[in-house]
Design an enzyme around this catalytic site. Structure first.
Site: not given
Ligand code: DOR
Ligand code: ZN
Length: 433
Positions: A63, A180, A303, A318
């Site tokens: 991200h 997801h 991730d 996240g």
């Molecule tokens: O833990 C997560 N963070 N899972 C997700 O699906 C999105 C991600 C985020 O964009 O912060």
């Molecule tokens: Zn993710």
């Protein structure tokens, strides 16, 4: 004339084996691989000091944020973290602000990213409906993702019929559909500020299991290409394994946090440990590790999900992961829990093939000289204060890792070396389909 550079004294990963020698790079491409005596005469020589020289690592789950979320991460900071973590290619997720759901937004992201990237980047989009797939592909995205339990903007992909329709479209566009996988009907919507325990209870194992079951059925019926993001449960992984045995075109990925952490860290880390899907019990963590070692997990990902500390206190899910994933997985290799070839394949050739990245994934004459050099003899503690990411926290803080990224090469030039960014040139390019 293009500059000629030799990397010598390396353990070069060629066709799944170590070759003691080096490579010649002419311009931005690999021109020769072999013993040092077989390399070309070079203007510059880089001594690898006996370290591993690997194909550039790929993270298909990053991200990068930017735009209205630039305070968390932007294209420049995120790709700096990527090269510091050994990645030469990352695929940027779509849950942005604004979300990457229209050709205009894809084009705007490409335009803003151009000239601002330390590594190569491809963009995900989430189509509002199956009809949008072709336009999104034309606008330059190379991957597609849906969030079953948390739509980005009222799009609906929670029934088998909706997913069949979409996966048919993505597959005929040559794209694997990333999911997801959590069944929205199984997510418990608790009110108020959630502790990590309550957050985990709101994302039960059954939610992942049922969603995986459903998308696998959709893939089987449609014949479409499916990729399951961050599998976190034994039951989910078992469904994927048995679908593969039956010939369903499905792959899956795992994160470092689901491989080495359990819900036992909730107490110590508090809300910093919140992630979706959540950290599970030891039974699940061991299943993920075993799944990687057996090859049931195809791809390793970070991730990388940067947030501010204030947002983490508010329960945002996240962790930043670009700068920890590679040292953690190679520590598992050093500890004898994973083999070198499994970890390397899952960061290189497997994502390159599944996500159709033709120039990446292998050290081969003619390919782009994007390379990752790993030191398997280092030992240090993870310290998020030193991250290049804007997001300076980690559930792995203090963990001793027994490997590190020594250097990352983009287009034949070292951009990261021995802890520092050594090139001001942002040589990363946008990957188009
Ligand atoms: O833990 C997560 N963070 N899972 C997700 O699906 C999105 C991600 C985020 O964009 O912060
Ligand atoms: Zn993710």
């Amino acid at each position: 004339m293009s500059e000629i550079i030799n990397i010598v004294n390396a353990k070069v990963w060629v066709k799944g084996k170590i070759l003691e020698g080096g490579i010649t790079i002419i311009g931005d491409r690999i021109a020769k691989i072999g013993k040092e005596s077989a390399l070309k005469k070079a203007e510059r020589t880089f001594d690898a000091g006996g370290r591993l020289l690997l194909p550039g690592f790929i993270d298909v789950h990053t991200h990068l944020r930017d735009f209205e979320l630039s305070y968390k991460e932007d294209f420049s900071s995120g790709t700096t973290a990527a090269v510091a973590g050994g990645f030469t290619t990352v695929l940027d997720m779509s849950n942005n602000k604004p979300p990457t759901m229209t050709p205009e937004i894809v084009r705007a992201r490409i335009q803003k990213a151009e000239g601002n990237l330390f590594c190569d980047v491809g963009f995900y989009a989430t189509p509002r409906s199956p009809k949008e797939v072709d336009n999104l592909v034309d606008s330059g995205c190379i991957a597609m993702k849906i969030y079953m339990s948390k739509p980005l903007d009222y799009e609906r992909y929670s029934t088998e019929r909706e997913i069949i329709e979409l996966i048919k479209k993505t597959s005929s566009a040559g794209i694997v559909l990333s999911v997801h996988a959590e069944d929205p009907n199984m997510i418990k919507r608790f009110k108020g500020d959630l502790s990590p325990e309550l957050h985990a209870r709101s994302h039960p194992i059954k939610a992942e299991e049922r969603a995986i079951d459903m998308v696998i059925r959709a893939s089987k019926i449609s014949g479409g290409k499916l990729h399951i993001c961050h599998v976190s449960t034994l039951e989910g992984l078992n469904k994927i394994k048995s679908a593969k045995r039956k010939g369903v075109d499905v792959t899956c990925e795992a994160t470092p946090h689901h491989t080495v952490l359990t819900n036992e860290v909730f107490e110590k880390l508090g809300k910093k440990s919140i992630v979706e899907p959540p950290l599970r019990s030891k039974r699940h963590m061991e299943a993920i590790l075993k799944g990687i070692s057996k090859g049931d997990v195809d791809i390793l990902v970070t991730d990388h999900a940067p947030h501010t500390l204030g947002e983490k206190d508010g329960g945002s899910p996240g962790f930043p992961g670009l700068e920890t994933a590679v040292p953690i997985f190679f520590t598992l290799v050093r500890d004898g829990l994973l083999t070198l070839d499994r970890v390397i394949d899952a960061f290189t050739i497997n994502p390159a093939e599944r996500f159709s990245l033709p120039d990446a994934g292998k050290i081969e004459v003619g390919r782009m000289a994007n390379l990752t050099m790993i030191n398997l003899k280092s030992e240090r503690k993870i310290d998020s204060d030193k991250f290049f990411s804007k997001s300076k926290f980690s559930p792995f803080d203090g963990m001793v890792v027994k490997a590190c990224v020594h250097a990352t090469f983009i287009r034949g030039r070292a951009v990261f070396l021995d802890g520092e960014i050594v090139s001001s040139k942002k040589a990363g390019k946008i990957l188009h389909g």
